[in-house]
Design a protein around this motif. Structure first.
Motif, PDB file in Angstrom:
ATOM      1  N   PRO A 283     -10.513  -2.597  -7.580  1.00  0.00           N
ATOM      2  CA  PRO A 283     -10.793  -3.453  -6.420  1.00  0.00           C
ATOM      3  C   PRO A 283      -9.668  -3.570  -5.386  1.00  0.00           C
ATOM      4  CG  PRO A 283     -11.768  -4.427  -8.358  1.00  0.00           C
ATOM      5  CD  PRO A 283     -10.969  -3.248  -8.836  1.00  0.00           C
ATOM      6  N   PRO A 284      -8.388  -3.651  -5.777  1.00  0.00           N
ATOM      7  CA  PRO A 284      -7.355  -3.659  -4.735  1.00  0.00           C
ATOM      8  C   PRO A 284      -7.378  -2.410  -3.851  1.00  0.00           C
ATOM      9  CG  PRO A 284      -6.434  -4.446  -6.790  1.00  0.00           C
ATOM     10  CD  PRO A 284      -7.807  -3.915  -7.116  1.00  0.00           C
ATOM     11  N   LEU A 285      -7.696  -1.254  -4.446  1.00  0.00           N
ATOM     12  CA  LEU A 285      -7.785  -0.029  -3.654  1.00  0.00           C
ATOM     13  C   LEU A 285      -8.995  -0.073  -2.725  1.00  0.00           C
ATOM     14  CD1 LEU A 285      -6.930   2.623  -6.411  1.00  0.00           C
ATOM     15  CD2 LEU A 285      -5.391   1.614  -4.711  1.00  0.00           C
ATOM     16  N   GLU A 286     -10.103  -0.653  -3.200  1.00  0.00           N
ATOM     17  CA  GLU A 286     -11.266  -0.842  -2.343  1.00  0.00           C
ATOM     18  C   GLU A 286     -10.898  -1.677  -1.127  1.00  0.00           C
ATOM     19  OE1 GLU A 286     -15.026  -0.708  -5.497  1.00  0.00           O
ATOM     20  OE2 GLU A 286     -14.155  -2.642  -4.939  1.00  0.00           O
ATOM     21  N   ALA A 287     -10.178  -2.776  -1.368  1.00  0.00           N
ATOM     22  CA  ALA A 287      -9.769  -3.641  -0.263  1.00  0.00           C
ATOM     23  C   ALA A 287      -8.882  -2.893   0.726  1.00  0.00           C
ATOM     24  CB  ALA A 287      -9.045  -4.870  -0.809  1.00  0.00           C
ATOM     25  N   MET A 288      -7.911  -2.146   0.211  1.00  0.00           N
ATOM     26  CA  MET A 288      -7.014  -1.391   1.085  1.00  0.00           C
ATOM     27  C   MET A 288      -7.779  -0.408   1.961  1.00  0.00           C
ATOM     28  SD  MET A 288      -3.862  -0.581  -1.516  1.00  0.00           S
ATOM     29  CE  MET A 288      -2.983  -1.890  -2.363  1.00  0.00           C
ATOM     30  N   SER A 289      -8.792   0.234   1.387  1.00  0.00           N
ATOM     31  CA  SER A 289      -9.561   1.219   2.145  1.00  0.00           C
ATOM     32  C   SER A 289     -10.394   0.570   3.248  1.00  0.00           C
ATOM     33  CB  SER A 289     -10.478   2.011   1.204  1.00  0.00           C
ATOM     34  OG  SER A 289     -11.574   1.223   0.774  1.00  0.00           O
ATOM     35  N   CYS A 290     -10.588  -0.752   3.163  1.00  0.00           N
ATOM     36  CA  CYS A 290     -11.358  -1.492   4.170  1.00  0.00           C
ATOM     37  C   CYS A 290     -10.447  -2.313   5.076  1.00  0.00           C
ATOM     38  CB  CYS A 290     -12.371  -2.410   3.483  1.00  0.00           C
ATOM     39  SG  CYS A 290     -13.650  -1.536   2.560  1.00  0.00           S
ATOM     40  N   ASP A 291      -9.157  -1.956   5.120  1.00  0.00           N
ATOM     41  CA  ASP A 291      -8.178  -2.644   5.983  1.00  0.00           C
ATOM     42  C   ASP A 291      -8.101  -4.134   5.687  1.00  0.00           C
ATOM     43  OD1 ASP A 291      -7.548  -0.260   7.267  1.00  0.00           O
ATOM     44  OD2 ASP A 291      -9.084  -0.530   8.793  1.00  0.00           O
ATOM     45  N   CYS A 292      -8.145  -4.464   4.412  1.00  0.00           N
ATOM     46  CA  CYS A 292      -8.046  -5.857   3.980  1.00  0.00           C
ATOM     47  C   CYS A 292      -6.738  -6.047   3.220  1.00  0.00           C
ATOM     48  CB  CYS A 292      -9.231  -6.221   3.083  1.00  0.00           C
ATOM     49  SG  CYS A 292      -9.212  -7.913   2.458  1.00  0.00           S
ATOM     50  N   PRO A 293      -5.872  -6.973   3.637  1.00  0.00           N
ATOM     51  CA  PRO A 293      -4.619  -7.193   2.911  1.00  0.00           C
ATOM     52  C   PRO A 293      -4.878  -7.694   1.497  1.00  0.00           C
ATOM     53  CG  PRO A 293      -4.940  -8.882   4.601  1.00  0.00           C
ATOM     54  CD  PRO A 293      -5.999  -7.849   4.815  1.00  0.00           C
ATOM     55  N   TYR A 346      -3.942   3.830  -0.930  1.00  0.00           N
ATOM     56  CA  TYR A 346      -5.190   4.136  -1.636  1.00  0.00           C
ATOM     57  C   TYR A 346      -5.510   5.627  -1.619  1.00  0.00           C
ATOM     58  CZ  TYR A 346      -8.253   4.859   2.475  1.00  0.00           C
ATOM     59  OH  TYR A 346      -8.857   5.356   3.610  1.00  0.00           O
ATOM     60  N   LYS A 347      -4.980   6.358  -0.632  1.00  0.00           N
ATOM     61  CA  LYS A 347      -5.259   7.784  -0.530  1.00  0.00           C
ATOM     62  C   LYS A 347      -4.574   8.598  -1.625  1.00  0.00           C
ATOM     63  CE  LYS A 347      -6.028   7.547   4.459  1.00  0.00           C
ATOM     64  NZ  LYS A 347      -5.537   7.905   5.805  1.00  0.00           N
ATOM     65  N   GLN A 348      -3.648   7.978  -2.349  1.00  0.00           N
ATOM     66  CA  GLN A 348      -2.967   8.691  -3.434  1.00  0.00           C
ATOM     67  C   GLN A 348      -3.837   8.818  -4.680  1.00  0.00           C
ATOM     68  OE1 GLN A 348       0.930   7.009  -4.240  1.00  0.00           O
ATOM     69  NE2 GLN A 348       1.253   6.502  -2.081  1.00  0.00           N
ATOM     70  N   PHE A 349      -4.919   8.039  -4.762  1.00  0.00           N
ATOM     71  CA  PHE A 349      -5.740   8.006  -5.976  1.00  0.00           C
ATOM     72  C   PHE A 349      -7.074   8.694  -5.706  1.00  0.00           C
ATOM     73  CE2 PHE A 349      -2.795   4.483  -6.122  1.00  0.00           C
ATOM     74  CZ  PHE A 349      -2.302   4.539  -7.409  1.00  0.00           C
ATOM     75  N   THR A 350      -7.193   9.943  -6.169  1.00  0.00           N
ATOM     76  CA  THR A 350      -8.419  10.713  -5.938  1.00  0.00           C
ATOM     77  C   THR A 350      -9.008  11.158  -7.268  1.00  0.00           C
ATOM     78  OG1 THR A 350      -7.357  12.895  -5.827  1.00  0.00           O
ATOM     79  CG2 THR A 350      -7.417  11.584  -3.783  1.00  0.00           C
ATOM     80  N   TRP A 351     -10.330  11.309  -7.294  1.00  0.00           N
ATOM     81  CA  TRP A 351     -10.992  11.804  -8.495  1.00  0.00           C
ATOM     82  C   TRP A 351     -10.690  13.283  -8.725  1.00  0.00           C
ATOM     83  CZ3 TRP A 351     -12.076   8.397 -11.798  1.00  0.00           C
ATOM     84  CH2 TRP A 351     -12.606   7.154 -11.444  1.00  0.00           C
ATOM     85  N   GLU A 352     -10.402  14.020  -7.646  1.00  0.00           N
ATOM     86  CA  GLU A 352     -10.046  15.435  -7.804  1.00  0.00           C
ATOM     87  C   GLU A 352      -8.748  15.566  -8.607  1.00  0.00           C
ATOM     88  OE1 GLU A 352     -13.049  15.117  -4.822  1.00  0.00           O
ATOM     89  OE2 GLU A 352     -11.113  14.075  -4.981  1.00  0.00           O
TER      90      GLU A 352
END
Length: 365
Positions: A283-293, A346-352
């Protein structure tokens, strides 16, 4: 090329959930690599990730609806069929998705460990919880163990006596949420609010967050709280809110799809994640991807996930929670800084990446 079998367990246990999402994301990506051929085998499954994307996988099985009092029967049927199928097909490696089923003998076996919360916080679980013993037996008999964070690996090695050389870390990936639907009602998100996402009980520490928030008069005056997901507020939670002086019009519960969740993140003044322990924490990564502190606990693996892109607090200290909230909510500069750092983080964490690292563990045994 290695023939990999990903077993049935989590797909017969979860309709939705983080563990089944993890295997759903990596299975088809690993299958695309030249070094591995993956079969996802679940004779009778109830998982919606698998159902909705069945054609994407080299999958075998049938979807069944979740019926009362059928869980143990389905698990027994799956166990028998899975063992027979594995014996006939002669896979090189079996990747177990959970701990209920014993490791097959004479096969390369990999087990993923997600967290050690049952062992560290037994007060949140029923007496005589069978999972710690099942997990310990499973990892001791495995040829390799994957942990989803370095913190989980440390906890595992501290609790279970196993060879550290066979324990690997592959951090989870992350999928960005869809753009919000412009037709969705935005009236609930028109006021300044803090966002809480997911389950609120036990180690999620919702009650402590409420105490920290309500200890500040100006926070109570200037902000509302929106809780997304889980069930409606219980009688116990309502009593807590009343005792803390939080009026009913200051806190809201909503549920919905990922588009509504995306809208909730994008409208929030901050996302708060007060967990006492997490094996990873998406969830913190989800928030970061939506420009939420992000304002979150410094416990478990969370510092490893958020890095310097979140305001951290002690989840057991009400004053620490209050200070963290005020530091971000009343400082536009700090809020803007966290948004910028979060966008990179958040861009550092990828499923690839997760799939590639998992395939390397397969090759290692």
């Amino acid at each position: 090329m290695l023939d990999i079998l990903i077993d049935y367990q989590i797909f017969s246990l979860q309709e939705f959930g983080g563990i089944s999402r993890y295997f759903s994301e990596i299975a088809w990506r690993i299958d695309q690599l030249e070094s591995c051929r993956v079969t996802l085998f679940c004779p009778l499954y109830r998982n919606n990730y698998l159902k909705n994307n069945f054609s994407r996988y080299n999958a075998r099985g049938f979807y069944i609806k979740d019926l009362p009092r059928t869980g143990s029967i389905i698990r027994m049927l799956n166990k028998v069929i899975n063992h027979f199928y594995g014996a006939v097909k002669k896979f090189d490696i079996i990747h177990k998705t959970f701990f209920w089923d014993k490791n097959p003998k004479g096969r390369g076996t990999i087990v993923t460990v997600y967290d050690m919360i049952n062992e560290l916080y037994p007060e949140f679980f029923p007496e005589n919880d069978p999972l710690p013993a099942l997990k310990a037996g499973s990892v001791r008999n495995a040829d390799a163990i994957i942990c989803i964070s370095h913190n989980t690996k440390r906890d595992l090695l501290n609790i279970v006596d196993i060879d550290p050389e066979k324990v690997y870390v592959t951090q989870l990936g992350f999928s960005t949420l869809p753009e919000p639907d412009s037709r969705q009602n935005k009236s609930l998100f028109s006021n300044s609010y803090l966002l809480f996402v997911g389950k609120r009980s036990g180690h999620k520490n919702f009650s402590q967050m409420i105490k920290g928030f309500s200890s500040s008069e100006r926070l109570c005056k200037d902000f509302q709280i929106v809780c997304f997901g889980d069930v409606v507020f219980s009688a116990e939670e309502k009593a807590l809110l009343h005792s803390c002086g939080i009026k009913p019009n200051k806190i809201h519960h909503i549920s919905g799809d990922d588009k509504l969740l995306s809208l909730a993140y994008r409208g929030a003044a901050a996302f708060v994640y007060p967990s006492i322990y997490e094996g990873f924490g998406i969830p913190p990564l989800e928030a970061m991807s939506c420009d939420c502190p992000v304002i979150c606990s410094h416990a478990g693996s969370l510092p490893e996930v958020v890095g310097e892109s979140a305001e951290l607090f002690d989840p057991n200290d009400v004053d620490s929670i209050r200070c963290a909230l005020e530091n971000v909510l009343y400082s536009p500069d700090r809020s803007s800084e966290l948004i910028k750092k979060g966008t990179r983080r958040y861009k550092q964490f990828t499923w690839e990446r997760c799939a590639r690292e998992t395939s390397r563990v397969y090759s290692s045994i």
